[in-house]
Design a protein around this motif. Sequence first.
Motif, PDB file in Angstrom:
ATOM      1  N   LEU A  29     -75.446   3.392 106.537  1.00 16.88           N
ATOM      2  CA  LEU A  29     -74.355   3.338 105.561  1.00 16.88           C
ATOM      3  C   LEU A  29     -73.419   2.221 106.009  1.00 16.88           C
ATOM      4  N   VAL A  30     -73.155   1.261 105.116  1.00 16.98           N
ATOM      5  CA  VAL A  30     -72.363   0.099 105.510  1.00 16.98           C
ATOM      6  C   VAL A  30     -71.141  -0.050 104.606  1.00 16.98           C
ATOM      7  N   ALA A  31     -70.095  -0.641 105.178  1.00 20.60           N
ATOM      8  CA  ALA A  31     -68.935  -1.071 104.394  1.00 20.60           C
ATOM      9  C   ALA A  31     -69.098  -2.570 104.176  1.00 20.60           C
ATOM     10  N   TYR A  32     -68.945  -3.015 102.921  1.00 20.09           N
ATOM     11  CA  TYR A  32     -69.213  -4.426 102.623  1.00 20.09           C
ATOM     12  C   TYR A  32     -68.268  -4.910 101.517  1.00 20.09           C
ATOM     13  N   PRO A  33     -68.017  -6.240 101.452  1.00 22.94           N
ATOM     14  CA  PRO A  33     -67.099  -6.768 100.433  1.00 22.94           C
ATOM     15  C   PRO A  33     -67.820  -7.043  99.119  1.00 22.94           C
ATOM     16  N   THR A  34     -67.111  -6.815  98.012  1.00 21.55           N
ATOM     17  CA  THR A  34     -67.618  -7.187  96.692  1.00 21.55           C
ATOM     18  C   THR A  34     -66.612  -8.138  96.049  1.00 21.55           C
ATOM     19  N   ASP A  35     -66.772  -8.389  94.752  1.00 22.21           N
ATOM     20  CA  ASP A  35     -65.822  -9.250  94.037  1.00 22.21           C
ATOM     21  C   ASP A  35     -64.588  -8.465  93.599  1.00 22.21           C
ATOM     22  N   SER A  36     -64.520  -7.180  93.930  1.00 17.71           N
ATOM     23  CA  SER A  36     -63.341  -6.377  93.561  1.00 17.71           C
ATOM     24  C   SER A  36     -63.129  -5.282  94.598  1.00 17.71           C
ATOM     25  N   SER A  37     -62.817  -5.667  95.813  1.00 14.30           N
ATOM     26  CA  SER A  37     -62.532  -4.761  96.922  1.00 14.30           C
ATOM     27  C   SER A  37     -63.784  -4.458  97.748  1.00 14.30           C
ATOM     28  N   TYR A  38     -63.556  -3.803  98.872  1.00 15.63           N
ATOM     29  CA  TYR A  38     -64.668  -3.366  99.721  1.00 15.63           C
ATOM     30  C   TYR A  38     -65.281  -2.094  99.153  1.00 15.63           C
ATOM     31  N   ALA A  39     -66.535  -1.855  99.551  1.00 14.91           N
ATOM     32  CA  ALA A  39     -67.269  -0.688  99.070  1.00 14.91           C
ATOM     33  C   ALA A  39     -68.096  -0.105 100.205  1.00 14.91           C
ATOM     34  N   LEU A  40     -68.514   1.131 100.023  1.00 15.74           N
ATOM     35  CA  LEU A  40     -69.499   1.766 100.895  1.00 15.74           C
ATOM     36  C   LEU A  40     -70.846   1.678 100.207  1.00 15.74           C
ATOM     37  N   CYS A  69     -76.448  -4.012  91.448  1.00 14.05           N
ATOM     38  CA  CYS A  69     -77.694  -4.741  91.188  1.00 14.05           C
ATOM     39  C   CYS A  69     -77.514  -6.240  91.407  1.00 14.05           C
ATOM     40  N   SER A  70     -78.625  -6.903  91.703  1.00 10.65           N
ATOM     41  CA  SER A  70     -78.575  -8.351  91.919  1.00 10.65           C
ATOM     42  C   SER A  70     -78.579  -9.122  90.610  1.00 10.65           C
ATOM     43  N   ASP A  71     -79.217  -8.566  89.585  1.00 12.98           N
ATOM     44  CA  ASP A  71     -79.316  -9.296  88.318  1.00 12.98           C
ATOM     45  C   ASP A  71     -79.534  -8.315  87.168  1.00 12.98           C
ATOM     46  N   PHE A  72     -79.580  -8.871  85.968  1.00 17.66           N
ATOM     47  CA  PHE A  72     -79.666  -8.029  84.774  1.00 17.66           C
ATOM     48  C   PHE A  72     -81.031  -7.351  84.661  1.00 17.66           C
ATOM     49  N   ALA A  73     -82.081  -8.018  85.139  1.00 17.11           N
ATOM     50  CA  ALA A  73     -83.417  -7.418  85.087  1.00 17.11           C
ATOM     51  C   ALA A  73     -83.463  -6.138  85.907  1.00 17.11           C
ATOM     52  N   GLN A  74     -82.827  -6.166  87.085  1.00 17.15           N
ATOM     53  CA  GLN A  74     -82.789  -4.978  87.939  1.00 17.15           C
ATOM     54  C   GLN A  74     -81.959  -3.877  87.283  1.00 17.15           C
ATOM     55  N   LEU A  75     -80.820  -4.261  86.719  1.00 14.07           N
ATOM     56  CA  LEU A  75     -79.948  -3.295  86.042  1.00 14.07           C
ATOM     57  C   LEU A  75     -80.703  -2.606  84.906  1.00 14.07           C
ATOM     58  N   GLY A  76     -81.482  -3.385  84.146  1.00 11.37           N
ATOM     59  CA  GLY A  76     -82.185  -2.851  82.988  1.00 11.37           C
ATOM     60  C   GLY A  76     -83.253  -1.825  83.331  1.00 11.37           C
ATOM     61  N   GLN A  77     -83.685  -1.775  84.593  1.00  8.96           N
ATOM     62  CA  GLN A  77     -84.667  -0.767  85.002  1.00  8.96           C
ATOM     63  C   GLN A  77     -84.016   0.585  85.283  1.00  8.96           C
ATOM     64  N   LEU A  78     -82.688   0.582  85.457  1.00 10.93           N
ATOM     65  CA  LEU A  78     -81.997   1.790  85.908  1.00 10.93           C
ATOM     66  C   LEU A  78     -81.284   2.543  84.791  1.00 10.93           C
ATOM     67  N   VAL A  79     -80.943   1.842  83.709  1.00  9.58           N
ATOM     68  CA  VAL A  79     -80.191   2.477  82.617  1.00  9.58           C
ATOM     69  C   VAL A  79     -80.797   2.125  81.267  1.00  9.58           C
ATOM     70  N   VAL A 121     -73.505   1.292  86.790  1.00  6.86           N
ATOM     71  CA  VAL A 121     -74.245   0.111  87.259  1.00  6.86           C
ATOM     72  C   VAL A 121     -73.325  -1.108  87.199  1.00  6.86           C
ATOM     73  N   ARG A 122     -73.577  -2.062  88.095  1.00  6.54           N
ATOM     74  CA  ARG A 122     -72.808  -3.283  88.036  1.00  6.54           C
ATOM     75  C   ARG A 122     -73.519  -4.422  88.749  1.00  6.54           C
ATOM     76  N   ILE A 123     -73.148  -5.660  88.373  1.00  3.95           N
ATOM     77  CA  ILE A 123     -73.669  -6.881  88.994  1.00  3.95           C
ATOM     78  C   ILE A 123     -72.465  -7.672  89.488  1.00  3.95           C
ATOM     79  N   PRO A 124     -72.190  -7.658  90.780  1.00  2.00           N
ATOM     80  CA  PRO A 124     -70.980  -8.311  91.287  1.00  2.00           C
ATOM     81  C   PRO A 124     -71.121  -9.818  91.415  1.00  2.00           C
ATOM     82  N   THR A 129     -72.311  -9.997  98.637  1.00  2.00           N
ATOM     83  CA  THR A 129     -73.069  -8.896  98.030  1.00  2.00           C
ATOM     84  C   THR A 129     -74.413  -9.378  97.510  1.00  2.00           C
ATOM     85  N   GLN A 130     -74.411 -10.526  96.848  1.00  8.36           N
ATOM     86  CA  GLN A 130     -75.659 -11.049  96.293  1.00  8.36           C
ATOM     87  C   GLN A 130     -76.663 -11.386  97.399  1.00  8.36           C
TER      88      GLN A 130
END
Length: 206
Positions: A29-40, A69-79, A121-124, A129-130
């Motif tokens: 489990l890691v803490a990491y930065p995104t484009d809108s604050s840190y996340a777990l 998700c890294s991209d829209f193709a990955q996102l589209g598999q989940l939702v 779901v989100r693509i930062p 993150t990427q």
Amino acid sequence: MARYFDVHPVDPQPRSVAQVVAMLRDDALVAYPTDSSYALGCRMDYHDGADRIRSIRRLGDKHHFTLVCSDFAQLGQLVKLDNSAFRAIKAATPGAYTFILPATAEVPRRLAHPKKKTVGVRIPDSAVTQALLRELGEPLLSSTLILPDQFEPLTDGWTIKEELDHVVDAVVDGGDAGTEPTTVVDWSDGYPQVVREGAGDPARFE
């Protein structure tokens, strides 16, 4: 004690990224930065990961986790996306938005909302993150790093290390990631409802 990785926010060092991802693959489990604050974050298939995040943040079982998700193709598999959601979300990503949508069978049942069967779901738009997502090759199960007694996310990597040293396995310090969480758009009823205004401009979904 958590391992500490100091990475460049724009051009993260490949060796550090590979080391963090190796830990993620080993159920870290890691803490990491995104484009809108840190996340777990952890791997989606890490069975205890969601419970560890709930424990740190003191969250109930109805909390919407986010699959990053890294991209829209990955996102589209989940939702499940209809045409209007597809077009609008594709135009808004990558960016500081989280979208709540019906989960597909690719999402483990324990990660979806128990009644609504939805997931976030989100693509930062974050180089760090990427880089992690590309190296990992799969989404990260994630939640904003806001501690139970605080109203804003932690923003400093070293402070995060001191606060969470014994409950996370690694801290990725990519500099200040800001304190404003994502704008959350609930699309589970077939149309967009802004349920939290944040770093992403909510006007395009109102």
